[in-house]
Design a protein around this motif. Structure first.
Motif, PDB file in Angstrom:
ATOM      1  N   THR A 152       0.824  -1.211   0.000  1.00 31.41           N
ATOM      2  CA  THR A 152       0.000   0.000   0.000  1.00 31.41           C
ATOM      3  C   THR A 152       0.858   1.262   0.000  1.00 31.41           C
ATOM      4  O   THR A 152       0.337   2.368   0.003  1.00 31.41           O
ATOM      5  N   GLY A 153       2.185   1.096   0.015  1.00 29.85           N
ATOM      6  CA  GLY A 153       3.083   2.263   0.030  1.00 29.85           C
ATOM      7  C   GLY A 153       3.333   2.795  -1.369  1.00 29.85           C
ATOM      8  O   GLY A 153       2.816   2.270  -2.365  1.00 29.85           O
ATOM      9  N   ASN A 154       4.151   3.838  -1.427  1.00 29.46           N
ATOM     10  CA  ASN A 154       4.425   4.506  -2.714  1.00 29.46           C
ATOM     11  C   ASN A 154       5.005   3.548  -3.750  1.00 29.46           C
ATOM     12  O   ASN A 154       4.571   3.506  -4.896  1.00 29.46           O
ATOM     13  N   SER A 193       8.998  -2.120   3.639  1.00 21.08           N
ATOM     14  CA  SER A 193       7.981  -1.516   4.514  1.00 21.08           C
ATOM     15  C   SER A 193       8.531  -0.196   4.991  1.00 21.08           C
ATOM     16  O   SER A 193       9.711   0.100   4.805  1.00 21.08           O
ATOM     17  N   GLY A 194       7.677   0.605   5.639  1.00 18.12           N
ATOM     18  CA  GLY A 194       8.170   1.779   6.351  1.00 18.12           C
ATOM     19  C   GLY A 194       9.029   1.305   7.521  1.00 18.12           C
ATOM     20  O   GLY A 194       9.183   0.107   7.753  1.00 18.12           O
ATOM     21  N   PHE A 231       4.191  -7.599   9.190  1.00 17.63           N
ATOM     22  CA  PHE A 231       5.580  -7.817   9.611  1.00 17.63           C
ATOM     23  C   PHE A 231       5.679  -8.036  11.123  1.00 17.63           C
ATOM     24  O   PHE A 231       6.621  -8.663  11.596  1.00 17.63           O
ATOM     25  N   PHE A 234      13.228  10.223  -1.703  1.00 22.35           N
ATOM     26  CA  PHE A 234      12.031  10.078  -2.537  1.00 22.35           C
ATOM     27  C   PHE A 234      11.426  11.448  -2.849  1.00 22.35           C
ATOM     28  O   PHE A 234      11.085  12.206  -1.939  1.00 22.35           O
ATOM     29  N   SER A 272      18.131   6.942  -3.530  1.00 25.06           N
ATOM     30  CA  SER A 272      18.320   8.231  -2.869  1.00 25.06           C
ATOM     31  C   SER A 272      16.966   8.693  -2.314  1.00 25.06           C
ATOM     32  O   SER A 272      16.022   7.907  -2.230  1.00 25.06           O
ATOM     33  N   ARG A 320      -4.583  -4.485   6.031  1.00 22.81           N
ATOM     34  CA  ARG A 320      -6.055  -4.415   6.092  1.00 22.81           C
ATOM     35  C   ARG A 320      -6.586  -4.437   4.665  1.00 22.81           C
ATOM     36  O   ARG A 320      -5.825  -4.146   3.726  1.00 22.81           O
ATOM     37  N   PHE A 331      11.477  -2.971  13.036  1.00 25.72           N
ATOM     38  CA  PHE A 331      11.817  -3.161  11.623  1.00 25.72           C
ATOM     39  C   PHE A 331      12.906  -4.224  11.405  1.00 25.72           C
ATOM     40  O   PHE A 331      12.739  -5.148  10.603  1.00 25.72           O
ATOM     41  N   SER A 379      16.295  -0.763   0.348  1.00 26.78           N
ATOM     42  CA  SER A 379      17.170  -0.264   1.393  1.00 26.78           C
ATOM     43  C   SER A 379      17.300   1.252   1.183  1.00 26.78           C
ATOM     44  O   SER A 379      16.344   1.888   0.736  1.00 26.78           O
ATOM     45  N   VAL A 380      18.426   1.825   1.477  1.00 18.00           N
ATOM     46  CA  VAL A 380      18.623   3.267   1.288  1.00 18.00           C
ATOM     47  C   VAL A 380      20.075   3.534   0.914  1.00 18.00           C
ATOM     48  O   VAL A 380      20.972   2.776   1.317  1.00 18.00           O
ATOM     49  N   HIS A 424      18.780  -0.325   7.884  1.00 20.67           N
ATOM     50  CA  HIS A 424      18.851  -1.041   6.605  1.00 20.67           C
ATOM     51  C   HIS A 424      20.176  -1.790   6.487  1.00 20.67           C
ATOM     52  O   HIS A 424      20.230  -2.899   5.937  1.00 20.67           O
TER      53      HIS A 424
HETATM   54  N1  LIG Z   1      11.450   8.299   2.250  1.00 16.42           N
HETATM   55  C1  LIG Z   1      12.615   8.349   1.603  1.00 16.42           C
HETATM   56  O1  LIG Z   1      13.056   9.399   1.106  1.00 16.42           O
HETATM   57  C2  LIG Z   1      13.425   7.065   1.473  1.00 16.42           C
HETATM   58  C3  LIG Z   1      14.641   7.100   0.772  1.00 16.42           C
HETATM   59  C4  LIG Z   1      15.348   5.907   0.587  1.00 16.42           C
HETATM   60  C5  LIG Z   1      14.851   4.719   1.121  1.00 16.42           C
HETATM   61  N2  LIG Z   1      13.683   4.724   1.814  1.00 16.42           N
HETATM   62  C6  LIG Z   1      13.164   3.448   2.334  1.00 16.42           C
HETATM   63  O2  LIG Z   1      12.023   3.079   1.572  1.00 16.42           O
HETATM   64  C7  LIG Z   1      11.209   2.206   2.335  1.00 16.42           C
HETATM   65  C8  LIG Z   1       9.766   2.616   2.183  1.00 16.42           C
HETATM   66  O3  LIG Z   1       9.583   3.823   2.879  1.00 16.42           O
HETATM   67  P1  LIG Z   1       8.316   4.747   2.696  1.00 16.42           P
HETATM   68  O4  LIG Z   1       8.336   5.688   3.839  1.00 16.42           O
HETATM   69  O5  LIG Z   1       8.240   5.283   1.325  1.00 16.42           O
HETATM   70  O6  LIG Z   1       7.149   3.729   2.858  1.00 16.42           O
HETATM   71  P2  LIG Z   1       5.663   3.905   2.362  1.00 16.42           P
HETATM   72  O7  LIG Z   1       5.558   4.152   0.917  1.00 16.42           O
HETATM   73  O8  LIG Z   1       5.010   4.875   3.264  1.00 16.42           O
HETATM   74  O9  LIG Z   1       5.098   2.450   2.590  1.00 16.42           O
HETATM   75  C9  LIG Z   1       5.212   1.779   3.757  1.00 16.42           C
HETATM   76  C10 LIG Z   1       4.533   0.428   3.528  1.00 16.42           C
HETATM   77  O10 LIG Z   1       4.957  -0.436   4.558  1.00 16.42           O
HETATM   78  C11 LIG Z   1       3.802  -0.985   5.165  1.00 16.42           C
HETATM   79  N3  LIG Z   1       4.106  -1.288   6.561  1.00 16.42           N
HETATM   80  C12 LIG Z   1       4.625  -0.444   7.489  1.00 16.42           C
HETATM   81  N4  LIG Z   1       4.765  -1.108   8.653  1.00 16.42           N
HETATM   82  C13 LIG Z   1       4.315  -2.382   8.438  1.00 16.42           C
HETATM   83  C14 LIG Z   1       4.188  -3.547   9.233  1.00 16.42           C
HETATM   84  N5  LIG Z   1       4.518  -3.551  10.528  1.00 16.42           N
HETATM   85  N6  LIG Z   1       3.682  -4.688   8.668  1.00 16.42           N
HETATM   86  C15 LIG Z   1       3.293  -4.681   7.362  1.00 16.42           C
HETATM   87  N7  LIG Z   1       3.401  -3.613   6.549  1.00 16.42           N
HETATM   88  C16 LIG Z   1       3.892  -2.482   7.099  1.00 16.42           C
HETATM   89  C17 LIG Z   1       2.737   0.076   5.009  1.00 16.42           C
HETATM   90  O11 LIG Z   1       1.480  -0.505   5.197  1.00 16.42           O
HETATM   91  P3  LIG Z   1       0.201   0.314   5.766  1.00 16.42           P
HETATM   92  O12 LIG Z   1      -0.414   0.991   4.563  1.00 16.42           O
HETATM   93  O13 LIG Z   1      -0.644  -0.726   6.345  1.00 16.42           O
HETATM   94  O14 LIG Z   1       0.718   1.301   6.771  1.00 16.42           O
HETATM   95  C18 LIG Z   1       3.024   0.520   3.581  1.00 16.42           C
HETATM   96  O15 LIG Z   1       2.480  -0.392   2.663  1.00 16.42           O
HETATM   97  C19 LIG Z   1      11.754   2.272   3.762  1.00 16.42           C
HETATM   98  O16 LIG Z   1      12.511   1.127   4.024  1.00 16.42           O
HETATM   99  C20 LIG Z   1      12.654   3.504   3.756  1.00 16.42           C
HETATM  100  O17 LIG Z   1      13.719   3.417   4.691  1.00 16.42           O
HETATM  101  C21 LIG Z   1      12.948   5.862   1.998  1.00 16.42           C
END
Ligand SMILES: NC(=O)c1ccc[n+]([C@@H]2O[C@H](COP(=O)([O-])OP(=O)(O)OC[C@H]3O[C@@H](n4cnc5c(N)ncnc54)[C@H](OP(=O)(O)O)[C@@H]3O)[C@@H](O)[C@H]2O)c1
Length: 272
Positions: free
Chosen positions: A8-10, A64-65, A44, A130, A128, A30, A70, A93-94, A108
């Motif tokens: 369900t994430g991005n 996942s987030g 998770f 997002f 890098s 859900r 984690f 990862s990142v 990570h």
């Molecule tokens: N943000 C950045 O700039 C960036 C940069 C590089 C790497 N990253 C990495 O990218 C990854 C994704 O990050 P994001 O913030 O973009 O995520 P996101 O798109 O917000 O998505 C998070 C997803 O993880 C699910 N999730 C979270 N906790 C969970 C759990 N306990 N059990 C099952 N599913 C779970 C969420 O489900 P629900 O919809 O149910 O909450 C959602 O589907 C992370 O590992 C982050 O470190 C992020």
């Protein structure tokens, strides 16, 4: 079957749509009837619920987030995937991940090391920043940060989904880490200028020192010491170490990373 966690994430949502025709199974916490994929409910926080979905030969997208559980949860799912005979894990990862580094980079790093030693063929994606996080950061047209003036790379999460789809549908290759970057890096002043131009209104970036940024985050409701770590991490990614770009997205997907203009055209409604 291709099992997609974080569906369900991005990244996960875009990936589920791209894998149409490749027997995807989205893992959600859900019911998610708006997903363009069949889904199963698992979490998770109870890794065995994800392990129960895996069969020999499956491919697994691990994402996942971040939350306090984690590392333990992702390690447990990797172990269950190895036990189930999963053919490949493609994990998000990142950039700069390594054990002992700050915040998500350190977490990570621990998961990546576990995956590399798991015996399961793997592809670790290290993107890098997002672009999709920027509408949240530019509140009322202003973004505060401690990045300084160097270029910092951002990537459109749709490009990460494209890379994951390419890896999950090609024959499994040798274990490898992929550094994913977006279009040429801009300073945060430059990013604000792009946003202002695309939206036709003022956008500005305000640079703060690390202590000033930490205090700003605390005022936004982020508790210490997390606020201090976050501000310090911004200064670290803004020191030029996140400026270089790679050619991985183009090599694996056959298209250049999406441009700032493309991202801003498609997401302008989120900057309201
Ligand atoms: N943000 C950045 O700039 C960036 C940069 C590089 C790497 N990253 C990495 O990218 C990854 C994704 O990050 P994001 O913030 O973009 O995520 P996101 O798109 O917000 O998505 C998070 C997803 O993880 C699910 N999730 C979270 N906790 C969970 C759990 N306990 N059990 C099952 N599913 C779970 C969420 O489900 P629900 O919809 O149910 O909450 C959602 O589907 C992370 O590992 C982050 O470190 C992020």
């Amino acid at each position: 079957m291709i099992v997609i966690t974080g569906a369900t994430g991005n990244i996960g949502r875009a990936l589920a749509a791209r894998l149409h025709g490749h027997d995807p199974l989205a893992v959600v916490r859900r019911p998610a009837d708006d997903l363009q994929s069949r889904y199963a409910i698992a979490d998770f926080d109870r890794p065995e619920t994800i392990g129960d979905l895996l069969s020999p030969g499956d491919r697994l997208f691990l994402n996942s987030g971040i939350w306090p559980g984690f590392v333990a949860a992702h390690r447990a799912v990797i172990d269950l995937a190895a036990k189930a005979g999963v053919a490949q894990i493609v994990a998000v990862s990142v950039r700069g991940a390594a054990p002992g580094r700050r915040l998500a980079m350190g977490l990570h790093g621990l998961v990546d090391a576990h995956l590399e030693e798991s015996g399961v063929p793997y592809a670790i994606l290290r993107p890098s920043g997002f672009m999709q996080t920027l509408p949240r950061d530019f509140r009322d047209g202003t973004m505060y940060g401690a990045y300084g003036s160097a270029g910092v790379n951002y990537i459109d999460t749709r490009d990460i989904a494209d890379v994951a789809a390419a890896l999950l549908t090609a024959p499994v290759g040798p274990g490898r880490v992929y550094e994913l970057t977006g279009p040429p890096s801009l300073s945060h002043d430059g990013i604000a200028a792009e946003i202002g131009k695309a939206l036709g209104r003022k956008a500005r970036y305000v640079n703060l020192s690390v202590p000033e940024m930490a205090a700003h985050l605390v005022r936004q409701g982020i508790p210490q010491p997390f606020a201090g770590e976050l501000a310090a991490l911004q200064a670290e990614t803004g020191d030029g170490s996140w400026e270089a770009t790679t050619t991985v997205v183009a090599e694996l997907t056959g298209h250049a990373p999406r441009s700032w203009q493309e991202f801003l055209t498609d997401h302008r409604h989120l900057f309201a």
